[in-house]
Enzyme design. Structure first.
Site, PDB file in Angstrom:
ATOM      1  CG  HIS A 145      -8.804  -8.534   2.520  1.00 49.80           C
ATOM      2  ND1 HIS A 145      -7.624  -7.787   2.979  1.00 49.80           N
ATOM      3  CD2 HIS A 145      -9.454  -8.943   3.531  1.00 49.80           C
ATOM      4  CE1 HIS A 145      -7.936  -7.754   4.445  1.00 49.80           C
ATOM      5  NE2 HIS A 145      -8.768  -8.315   4.662  1.00 49.80           N
ATOM      6  CG  HIS A 176      -1.717  -1.126   1.222  1.00 54.78           C
ATOM      7  ND1 HIS A 176      -3.080  -1.294   0.625  1.00 54.78           N
ATOM      8  CD2 HIS A 176      -1.627  -2.360   1.761  1.00 54.78           C
ATOM      9  CE1 HIS A 176      -3.729  -2.230   0.964  1.00 54.78           C
ATOM     10  NE2 HIS A 176      -2.766  -3.203   1.561  1.00 54.78           N
ATOM     11  CG  LEU A 177       3.297   2.196  -3.131  1.00 52.34           C
ATOM     12  CD1 LEU A 177       3.862   2.363  -4.355  1.00 52.34           C
ATOM     13  CD2 LEU A 177       4.501   1.895  -2.055  1.00 52.34           C
ATOM     14  CG  ASP A 183      -5.677  -6.082   0.121  1.00 48.42           C
ATOM     15  OD1 ASP A 183      -6.080  -6.968   0.721  1.00 48.42           O
ATOM     16  OD2 ASP A 183      -4.832  -5.307   0.579  1.00 48.42           O
ATOM     17  CG  ASP A 210      -1.268  -6.353   3.816  1.00 52.25           C
ATOM     18  OD1 ASP A 210      -1.418  -5.445   3.038  1.00 52.25           O
ATOM     19  OD2 ASP A 210      -1.969  -6.737   4.582  1.00 52.25           O
ATOM     20  CG  HIS A 267      -1.776   2.777   9.475  1.00 50.31           C
ATOM     21  ND1 HIS A 267      -2.988   3.231   8.647  1.00 50.31           N
ATOM     22  CD2 HIS A 267      -1.683   1.444   9.292  1.00 50.31           C
ATOM     23  CE1 HIS A 267      -3.414   2.175   8.354  1.00 50.31           C
ATOM     24  NE2 HIS A 267      -2.953   1.144   8.482  1.00 50.31           N
ATOM     25  CG  ASN A 313      -6.331   0.222   0.101  1.00 42.52           C
ATOM     26  OD1 ASN A 313      -5.218   0.181  -0.503  1.00 42.52           O
ATOM     27  ND2 ASN A 313      -6.447  -0.259   1.188  1.00 42.52           N
TER      28      ASN A 313
END
Ligand SMILES: [Zn+2]
Length: 419
Positions: free
Chosen positions: A172, A55-56, A145, A298, A302, A87
């Protein structure tokens, strides 16, 4: 740029020097002609690693990560290709967002980026996204996902539609009708510390559903970040009878258990959650016997404000790009559970094959994508040295083997460890 890496062991080759010219692996040339000679001091050259599940965060959540910081972290982890999940905000469900991601990745120049498009519009689980148009723009797979592909009916449509475009579907695996409010694995630990749990059945039901649909249609499905014994058993059995199912797992599922949640440290909180020792051992067994096709991170950065709060309220996910190879090498190859050849299948050749990337070659004329790792000397993993914007790692202070010394993508140095 002419680059020579000398005094190295080269995976799968009988040589101690590699030559790079015009972005490709080259035949031997004189050292005096090189722009740069890197002394590897006995370290090991491996093909550039590929992470098919990251997740970039860009577009939309640049306070967590940008394509520039995420790909710099990837390079530091020895990766030369990553596949970001859709996402983002806006969701990567149309060709304009795909093009935007590719442009940013190109500008950053740290790592090849192969976007994954949404399976459903807005990840809403209702109608199909523009899969064909996104393929033209450069996606290599589809996924919702962060969430499962919502219903069996939609999964059928996605598999059928994506197969027309030869696009893999990555799901997912969690049935959210079972675990909506849970924050960790359901079991003795969750009960004893009073945190609402998520049963392994949530994951197993989704994997069972996908296998049933894939078998019925005769089409391939890929199960993301598998963490349960039951999931691994079903995938193993399905593969044995010829179902086109593949799967991935992550380092946290073979290095950590739900016991860690007793600390209430939210760096042990992710979806699917850390399981018990029994499940951890089942994941290791599935990696060893070939059931698992890929190791992915994955990678889920955050902001501190989303993580350094009460366990139940904290966001799910941990960063992984800079610890993944070292954890896999230290916990799988070093103790003899798998060979380095098998690890390269898991972290390079299989993801390349699954997504049709055509990467991993180290012969003369192939794109010079590789990384140099020190497999001999222990190092301490330090979260403050990470290049990702996220600080949410559970591995700070861990002693590991396999520190990245140098990463080269298309003949350009994308990471170099400064002594
Ligand atoms: Zn996921």
């Amino acid at each position: 740029m002419r680059l020579i890496v000398k005094n190295c062991k080269v995976f799968g080759k009988d040589t101690d020097t590699i030559y790079v010219e015009d972005g490709k692996f080259a035949d031997k040339y004189d050292e005096s002609k090189a722009d740069r000679v890197f002394d590897a001091k006995g370290a090991t050259v491996l093909p550039g690693l590929i992470d098919m599940h990251v997740h970039l965060r860009e577009p939309g959540y640049e306070y967590r990560e940008t394509i520039a910081t995420g790909t710099a972290a990837a390079a530091r982890g020895g990766f030369t290709a990553v596949c970001p999940m859709p996402n983002t905000d806006p969701v990567c469900d149309n060709p304009a967002v795909v093009s935007g991601i590719l442009k940013k990745a190109q500008e950053a120049g740290k790592c090849r980026v192969y976007p994954i498009g949404a399976a459903s519009k807005g990840l809403a689980g209702k109608e199909l996204a523009e899969i064909g148009l996104m393929k033209e723009a450069g996606i290599v797979a589809v996924s919702d996902d962060g969430k499962p592909i919502a219903t069996a009916g939609l999964m059928r449509k996605v598999l059928e539609y994506a197969s027309d475009f030869d696009i893999p579907v990555l799901n997912h695996c969690e049935d959210y009708t079972i675990d909506m409010e849970g924050a960790m694995n359901e079991g003795i630990v969750s009960t004893s510390i009073g945190i609402k749990g998520i049963p392994t059945a949530s994951e197993d039901i989704m994997i069972a559903r996908d296998i049933i649909i894939a078998e019925y249609l005769g089409l391939p499905t890929h199960e993301c970040h598998v963490s349960t014994k039951g999931g691994m058993r079903m995938i193993r059995d399905a593969k044995a009878r010829g179902v086109k199912v593949t799967c991935e797992t992550c380092p946290h599922y073979f290095t950590l258990t739900d016991k860690e949640c007793e600390s209430f440290d939210s760096n042990f909180k992710m979806h699917p959650p850390l399981r018990t020792e029994e499940h951890k051992q089942a994941v290791i067994e599935a990696i060893a016997d070939g059931t698992v096709d890929c190791i992915v991170t994955d990678h889920a950065p955050h902001h501190q404000d989303e993580k350094v709060i009460e366990f139940s309220l904290a966001n799910n996910g941990i960063v992984g790009l800079e610890s993944s190879f070292a954890l896999s090498y230290t916990y799988l190859v070093k103790p003899g559970i798998i060979t380095m050849e098998r690890l390269m299948d898991l972290m390079c050749y299989n993801p390349s094959k699954l997504l049709g990337l055509g990467r991993g070659g180290m012969d003369v004329g192939d794109d010079a994508d590789f990384a140099v790792f020190d497999l001999e000397n222990e190092f301490v993993f330090d979260k403050n040295k990470m290049l990702t914007k996220g600080r949410n790692t559970p591995y700070d202070g861990w002693k590991l083997y396999g520190e990245t010394q140098l990463t080269v993508m298309g003949g350009n140095i994308t990471y170099e460890k400064l002594c």
